[in-house]
Design an enzyme around this catalytic site. Structure first.
Site, mmCIF file in Angstrom:
data_model
loop_
_atom_site.group_PDB
_atom_site.id
_atom_site.type_symbol
_atom_site.label_atom_id
_atom_site.label_comp_id
_atom_site.label_asym_id
_atom_site.label_seq_id
_atom_site.Cartn_x
_atom_site.Cartn_y
_atom_site.Cartn_z
ATOM 1 N N ASN A 1 -9.768 -0.458 -1.481
ATOM 2 C CA ASN A 1 -9.007 -0.694 -0.258
ATOM 3 C C ASN A 1 -9.911 -0.706 0.970
ATOM 4 O O ASN A 1 -10.811 0.134 1.104
ATOM 5 C CB ASN A 1 -7.939 0.395 -0.089
ATOM 6 C CG ASN A 1 -6.782 0.229 -1.036
ATOM 7 O OD1 ASN A 1 -6.832 -0.548 -1.983
ATOM 8 N ND2 ASN A 1 -5.718 0.970 -0.787
ATOM 9 N N GLU B 1 -4.169 7.399 8.134
ATOM 10 C CA GLU B 1 -3.922 5.966 8.062
ATOM 11 C C GLU B 1 -2.439 5.709 8.211
ATOM 12 O O GLU B 1 -1.615 6.387 7.601
ATOM 13 C CB GLU B 1 -4.414 5.382 6.736
ATOM 14 C CG GLU B 1 -4.231 3.854 6.655
ATOM 15 C CD GLU B 1 -4.716 3.279 5.332
ATOM 16 O OE1 GLU B 1 -5.585 2.398 5.381
ATOM 17 O OE2 GLU B 1 -4.231 3.710 4.274
ATOM 18 N N ASP C 1 0.833 -1.199 0.000
ATOM 19 C CA ASP C 1 0.000 0.000 0.000
ATOM 20 C C ASP C 1 0.872 1.255 0.000
ATOM 21 O O ASP C 1 2.078 1.195 -0.223
ATOM 22 C CB ASP C 1 -0.925 -0.063 1.214
ATOM 23 C CG ASP C 1 -2.170 0.796 1.074
ATOM 24 O OD1 ASP C 1 -2.438 1.297 -0.035
ATOM 25 O OD2 ASP C 1 -2.887 0.957 2.089
ATOM 26 N N HIS C 2 0.266 2.393 0.302
ATOM 27 C CA HIS C 2 0.888 3.719 0.198
ATOM 28 C C HIS C 2 2.380 3.730 0.495
ATOM 29 O O HIS C 2 2.817 3.299 1.555
ATOM 30 C CB HIS C 2 0.205 4.688 1.168
ATOM 31 C CG HIS C 2 -1.204 5.008 0.814
ATOM 32 N ND1 HIS C 2 -1.555 6.056 -0.007
ATOM 33 C CD2 HIS C 2 -2.363 4.391 1.151
ATOM 34 C CE1 HIS C 2 -2.874 6.081 -0.148
ATOM 35 N NE2 HIS C 2 -3.385 5.080 0.548
ATOM 36 N N HIS D 1 -9.556 4.247 -3.006
ATOM 37 C CA HIS D 1 -8.950 4.278 -1.674
ATOM 38 C C HIS D 1 -9.968 4.772 -0.661
ATOM 39 O O HIS D 1 -10.910 5.476 -0.988
ATOM 40 C CB HIS D 1 -7.720 5.185 -1.665
ATOM 41 C CG HIS D 1 -6.489 4.503 -2.169
ATOM 42 N ND1 HIS D 1 -5.367 4.325 -1.397
ATOM 43 C CD2 HIS D 1 -6.208 3.928 -3.363
ATOM 44 C CE1 HIS D 1 -4.444 3.688 -2.099
ATOM 45 N NE2 HIS D 1 -4.936 3.440 -3.303
ATOM 46 N N HIS E 1 -9.579 8.192 4.261
ATOM 47 C CA HIS E 1 -9.260 7.038 5.099
ATOM 48 C C HIS E 1 -10.021 7.134 6.413
ATOM 49 O O HIS E 1 -10.162 8.206 6.983
ATOM 50 C CB HIS E 1 -7.765 6.991 5.408
ATOM 51 C CG HIS E 1 -6.921 6.603 4.232
ATOM 52 N ND1 HIS E 1 -5.746 7.249 3.913
ATOM 53 C CD2 HIS E 1 -7.083 5.632 3.297
ATOM 54 C CE1 HIS E 1 -5.216 6.687 2.835
ATOM 55 N NE2 HIS E 1 -6.002 5.716 2.445
#
Length: 462
Positions: A369, A261, A188-189, A347, A305
């Protein structure tokens, strides 16, 4: 019979192939030689079903074969009844991964992508995928990777995060085959400051590719959405060039996902940064496509998020369809028939309205996600277990059945972890339904698992 002959000859062939796996030219020569003898080639082309439960004939060697782990039932399949032939149980890379994402876009569903921090969480995801007869994406963040490696390890130069993600990757590769579901293995990110973490994982995939002909991971996300767009695209081009050599996919982000997040807080960003522009999305498509078509775009359309009160998050999925139309117009006759040239990623899926989710899927979203909701579901499972057995969890000895009664079978860690897994599987059922990702593979319902050996041999006491 023919199946037994095919199986025996295939085992002999695979044994020979392992000896020459490191040399592609020699493998090609060996394959031609084997085909020239007639016997193996005849068995391979004899019409034996690729989905036969026994005696299957395949050139794909998975973890189960490499390590001699038992591989039966769904694990032994080479493909699925309702999927492209390249899509198989286990981790997908290269063409198989692209074929799965294309299938999702063409058939109007998206694949849940769940952040995991433990093998217990991974197993819950695999169980949910098989229960829903569907593919799944399992992904690690940098912080989640570090936790997977253990908080007792020093993380200087991201050493613990790299080791943790690699360890998790091997767990996913091993168990995805056993559950008999296709998995995209993703990270992820990764903001600019975290690039050394992904560099370590790409290096691991390159080494894995040299030995196995495919990368360890399916894909990585490079999130440079806070950098100038030119820098964002230039760095992504460099990574995509590297990824393309080993069959990995790049996920890149445009615009900023709000909320917080994994230690990254975007709660106070300017509102316009939460929405991507069609021109920017086309710029990405135009510059990345000549390198490889193996990329997805996490375009911002108000995503956040975390979970917030209704009305606090304003999603605008139509940004995606406007971008698809804009790019299709730019491409002219080269635009795809469906006029959806871009594979989008959603996202901040936790807590989103199902209508927004399904509208976005119609505009080309193939991945969503999920993290916050599954974090809560895992904890909630523990909370419910504690509430149910509270009086049995106050000491090692003594409960409502008597002051001398032992409580070991209640505080056994497997009990609360399994309760967390079951609750997470139930929450993921909703995710699969919201994403229209149910009954995709064509396997039907799984056979119920049986813990028949008792608690000392792996069964649960309670």
């Amino acid at each position: 019979n023919l199946i037994e002959i095919a199986h025996a000859e295939r085992m002999s062939f695979l044994s020979f192939r392992r000896q020459i796996k490191g040399n592609t030219m020699k493998f090609g020569a060996a394959l031609i030689a084997a085909a020239a003898t007639g016997s193996w080639a005849d068995a391979f082309t004899s019409g034996v079903s690729r989905s036969a439960r026994v005696g299957r004939v395949s050139l794909r060697e998975g973890i189960a074969e490499e390590l001699d782990i038992p591989c039966e039932d769904e694990c032994a399949l080479d493909s699925f009844p309702n999927m492209p032939p390249s899509v198989h149980p286990g981790v997908l890379t290269g063409k198989a991964m692209v074929d799965l994402l294309d299938h999702a876009k063409e058939n109007g569903y998206a694949i849940p992508a769940v952040n995991c921090v433990s093998n217990s969480g991974i197993n819950a995801c695999l169980e949910a995928a098989r229960k829903n007869d569907a593919p799944i994406i399992i992904q690690f963040s940098s912080g989640g990777s570090q936790f997977y490696g253990g908080k007792g390890l020093d993380n200087k130069n991201f050493a613990a995060a790299i080791a943790g993600a690699v360890s998790g990757a091997f767990h996913v590769r091993t168990m995805a085959e056993q559950y008999g579901v296709p998995v995209i293995l993703h990270t992820d990110h990764c903001a600019k400051g975290l690039l050394p973490w992904v560099d370590g994982l790409v290096a691991a995939s390159e080494r894995y590719h040299a030995k196995h002909g495919e990368p360890l991971f399916s894909s990585h996300m490079i999130d440079l959405s806070e950098e100038p767009i030119e820098e964002n695209i230039d760095i992504c081009k460099d990574y995509l060039t590297r990824f393309a050599k080993i069959g990995m996919l790049l996920e890149m982000e445009l615009g900023i996902t709000g909320g917080e997040e994994d230690g990254v807080n975007n709660e106070d960003v300017d509102i316009e940064d939460l929405y991507s522009k069609p021109e920017e999305i086309f710029q990405v498509y135009d510059e990345l496509t000549p390198i490889s078509d193996q990329f997805t775009v996490a375009a911002a359309f108000g995503n956040v998020h975390g979970v917030y009160s209704p009305g606090n998050v304003k999603l605008e999925p139509k940004i995606l369809t406007r971008a698809q139309a804009y790019i299709s117009e730019k491409l002219g006759d080269k635009a795809p028939d469906d006029k959806k040239p871009v594979k989008f990623v959603f996202h901040g899926g936790s807590g989103s309205d199902v209508n927004d989710i399904q509208e976005a899927i119609g505009y080309g979203v193939v991945k969503m996600n999920i993290d916050t909701d599954t974090q809560w579901s895992y904890w909630e499972g523990v909370k419910k277990f504690e509430s149910k057995y509270h009086d049995y969890l106050q000491g090692q000895i003594g409960n409502p059945e008597g002051p001398d009664k032992p409580n070991k079978k209640y505080y056994d860690p497997r009990e609360m972890m399994r309760a967390a897994e079951v609750n997470t599987v139930e929450r993921l059922d909703q995710c699969f339904a919201d994403l229209k990702c149910v009954n995709i593979l064509g396997l039907g319902s799984p056979t119920a698992a049986e813990n028949t050996l008792g608690p000392r041999r792996g069964g649960l006491p309670v």
